[in-house]
Design a protein around this motif. Structure first.
Motif, PDB file in Angstrom:
ATOM      1  N   HIS A 203       0.859  -0.816  -0.292  1.00  0.00           N
ATOM      2  CA  HIS A 203       0.530  -0.261   0.098  1.00  0.00           C
ATOM      3  C   HIS A 203       1.049   1.435   0.254  1.00  0.00           C
ATOM      4  N   VAL A 204       2.099   1.420   0.091  1.00  0.00           N
ATOM      5  CA  VAL A 204       2.756   2.708   0.852  1.00  0.00           C
ATOM      6  C   VAL A 204       3.068   3.317  -1.307  1.00  0.00           C
ATOM      7  N   HIS A 205       3.040   4.095  -0.966  1.00  0.00           N
ATOM      8  CA  HIS A 205       2.920   4.650  -2.364  1.00  0.00           C
ATOM      9  C   HIS A 205       4.190   4.817  -2.381  1.00  0.00           C
ATOM     10  N   ARG A 206       5.285   4.514  -3.722  1.00  0.00           N
ATOM     11  CA  ARG A 206       6.512   5.016  -3.713  1.00  0.00           C
ATOM     12  C   ARG A 206       7.020   6.341  -5.203  1.00  0.00           C
ATOM     13  N   MET A 207       7.945   6.913  -5.324  1.00  0.00           N
ATOM     14  CA  MET A 207       8.203   7.620  -6.356  1.00  0.00           C
ATOM     15  C   MET A 207       9.791   7.729  -5.897  1.00  0.00           C
ATOM     16  N   ILE A 208       9.718   8.857  -7.571  1.00  0.00           N
ATOM     17  CA  ILE A 208      12.000   8.361  -7.150  1.00  0.00           C
ATOM     18  C   ILE A 208      11.461  10.143  -8.298  1.00  0.00           C
ATOM     19  N   ALA A 209      12.965  10.755  -7.803  1.00  0.00           N
ATOM     20  CA  ALA A 209      13.360  12.177  -8.525  1.00  0.00           C
ATOM     21  C   ALA A 209      14.600  12.098  -8.928  1.00  0.00           C
ATOM     22  N   PRO A 210      14.522  11.525 -10.021  1.00  0.00           N
ATOM     23  CA  PRO A 210      16.281  11.451 -10.854  1.00  0.00           C
ATOM     24  C   PRO A 210      17.351  12.373 -10.609  1.00  0.00           C
TER      25      PRO A 210
ATOM     26  N   ALA B 130      10.343  13.224 -12.843  1.00  0.00           N
ATOM     27  CA  ALA B 130      11.166  13.801 -14.424  1.00  0.00           C
ATOM     28  C   ALA B 130      11.608  15.603 -13.736  1.00  0.00           C
ATOM     29  N   PRO B 131      12.975  14.497 -13.991  1.00  0.00           N
ATOM     30  CA  PRO B 131      14.341  16.266 -13.745  1.00  0.00           C
ATOM     31  C   PRO B 131      13.894  17.382 -14.711  1.00  0.00           C
ATOM     32  N   ARG B 132      14.480  18.040 -14.613  1.00  0.00           N
ATOM     33  CA  ARG B 132      14.569  19.827 -15.152  1.00  0.00           C
ATOM     34  C   ARG B 132      15.048  19.175 -16.627  1.00  0.00           C
ATOM     35  N   GLU B 133      15.559  20.332 -17.562  1.00  0.00           N
ATOM     36  CA  GLU B 133      16.280  20.324 -17.815  1.00  0.00           C
ATOM     37  C   GLU B 133      16.840  21.736 -17.757  1.00  0.00           C
ATOM     38  N   ALA B 134      18.146  21.527 -17.437  1.00  0.00           N
ATOM     39  CA  ALA B 134      18.869  22.906 -17.040  1.00  0.00           C
ATOM     40  C   ALA B 134      20.158  22.697 -17.016  1.00  0.00           C
ATOM     41  N   LEU B 135      20.440  23.850 -16.573  1.00  0.00           N
ATOM     42  CA  LEU B 135      22.459  23.938 -16.502  1.00  0.00           C
ATOM     43  C   LEU B 135      23.086  23.225 -15.463  1.00  0.00           C
ATOM     44  N   LEU B 136      23.482  21.796 -15.419  1.00  0.00           N
ATOM     45  CA  LEU B 136      23.928  21.150 -14.802  1.00  0.00           C
ATOM     46  C   LEU B 136      24.900  21.410 -13.733  1.00  0.00           C
ATOM     47  N   ALA B 137      25.690  20.885 -12.357  1.00  0.00           N
ATOM     48  CA  ALA B 137      26.384  21.371 -12.115  1.00  0.00           C
ATOM     49  C   ALA B 137      27.422  20.975 -13.423  1.00  0.00           C
ATOM     50  N   CYS B 138      28.263  20.134 -13.905  1.00  0.00           N
ATOM     51  CA  CYS B 138      29.122  19.420 -14.919  1.00  0.00           C
ATOM     52  C   CYS B 138      29.423  20.589 -15.630  1.00  0.00           C
ATOM     53  N   GLY B 139      28.272  21.383 -15.881  1.00  0.00           N
ATOM     54  CA  GLY B 139      28.669  22.188 -17.488  1.00  0.00           C
ATOM     55  C   GLY B 139      28.076  21.957 -18.504  1.00  0.00           C
TER      56      GLY B 139
END
Length: 182
Positions: free
Chosen positions: A115-122, A150-159
Motif C-alpha cells: 500500500h505504500v506509495h513509491r516515488m523517485i526523483a532522478p 522527472a528531472p528538469r532541463e537545466a545547466l547542470l553542475a558539470c556544465g
C-alpha cells in the motif's frame, strides 16, 4: 487524523543539498519525515542538517539497530505511507530496479508493504539520465509501481545543459500532496 509518514531517501548527487528544503517544507506541512541517507549522500549534506529540519533521527546505516527487539529497516518500512528517493542517482536507480539492498535506502525499499506509495526523483548528468541502462531501470521501477518525478532541463553542475536537474522542491511537494489527496 494521524500524520502521514514519509520516508525520504537521499542518494549521492550534488542535488542532495535540496533534501534540506524538501525536508523542511514537508515538515512544515505536517508530514512526519524520516530521512534515509546513503554514505555518498553524506559527502554533499550532513545528517545533522536533515535531523535539525525533520526533528527526527536520520538513518544512515542499515546495520544500526538501536532497539534490539526491532529490526530498524523493517520498522521504518512498516510505518511508511510514502517512500521517495530525492535525489536519486543513477546508482540508486539501478539498485532499486534490480533489488540490490546494500544501504539503508535500498534495503528499506525492499521491505515496503504494497500500500505504500513509491516515488523517485532522478538527478544526474544528462548523458547518464538518457543512458539506455538508466532509462531501462526507470521503466522497471515504473512497472513496479514507482512514480517518476522527472528531472528538469537545466545547466547542470558539470556544465552540461539538458535533462537531469532534480525537479523543484515545489514540484516534488505538489506530486506528494496530489498522491495523498487521491
Amino acid at each position: 487524523m494521524t500524520k502521514k509518514r514519509i520516508l525520504l531517501g537521499v542518494s549521492g548527487s550534488i542535488s542532495a543539498y535540496k533534501a534540506a528544503d524538501l525536508t523542511n517544507e514537508l515538515t512544515k506541512l505536517g508530514y512526519e519525515v524520516d530521512v534515509l541517507m546513503t554514505k555518498s549522500s553524506q559527502s554533499f549534506i550532513t545528517p545533522l542538517t536533515l535531523q535539525s529540519l525533520s526533528k527526527r533521527r536520520v538513518h544512515t546505516d542499515v546495520m544500526a539497530e538501536e532497539v534490539p527487539e526491532k529490526i530498524n529497516h523493517i520498522e521504518l518500512a512498516k510505518r511508511a505511507d510514502l517512500f521517495i528517493v530525492a535525489p536519486a542517482s543513477a546508482n540508486m536507480v539501478g539498485k532499486l530496479a534490480n533489488g540490490i539492498a546494500d544501504d539503508i535506502v535500498s534495503t528499506v525499499s525492499l521491505a515496503l508493504e504494497d500500500h505504500v506509495h513509491r516515488m523517485i526523483a532522478p538527478a544526474m548528468n544528462t548523458y547518464m539520465y538518457l543512458n539506455p541502462a538508466v532509462q531501462r531501470n526507470l521503466a522497471i521501477l515504473k512497472a513496479d509501481g514507482f512514480t517518476e518525478i522527472a528531472p528538469r532541463e537545466a545547466l547542470l553542475a558539470c556544465g552540461d545543459y539538458g535533462p537531469g536537474a532534480l525537479a523543484t522542491v515545489d514540484t516534488i511537494i505538489q506530486q506528494i500532496t496530489q498522491t495523498f489527496n487521491q
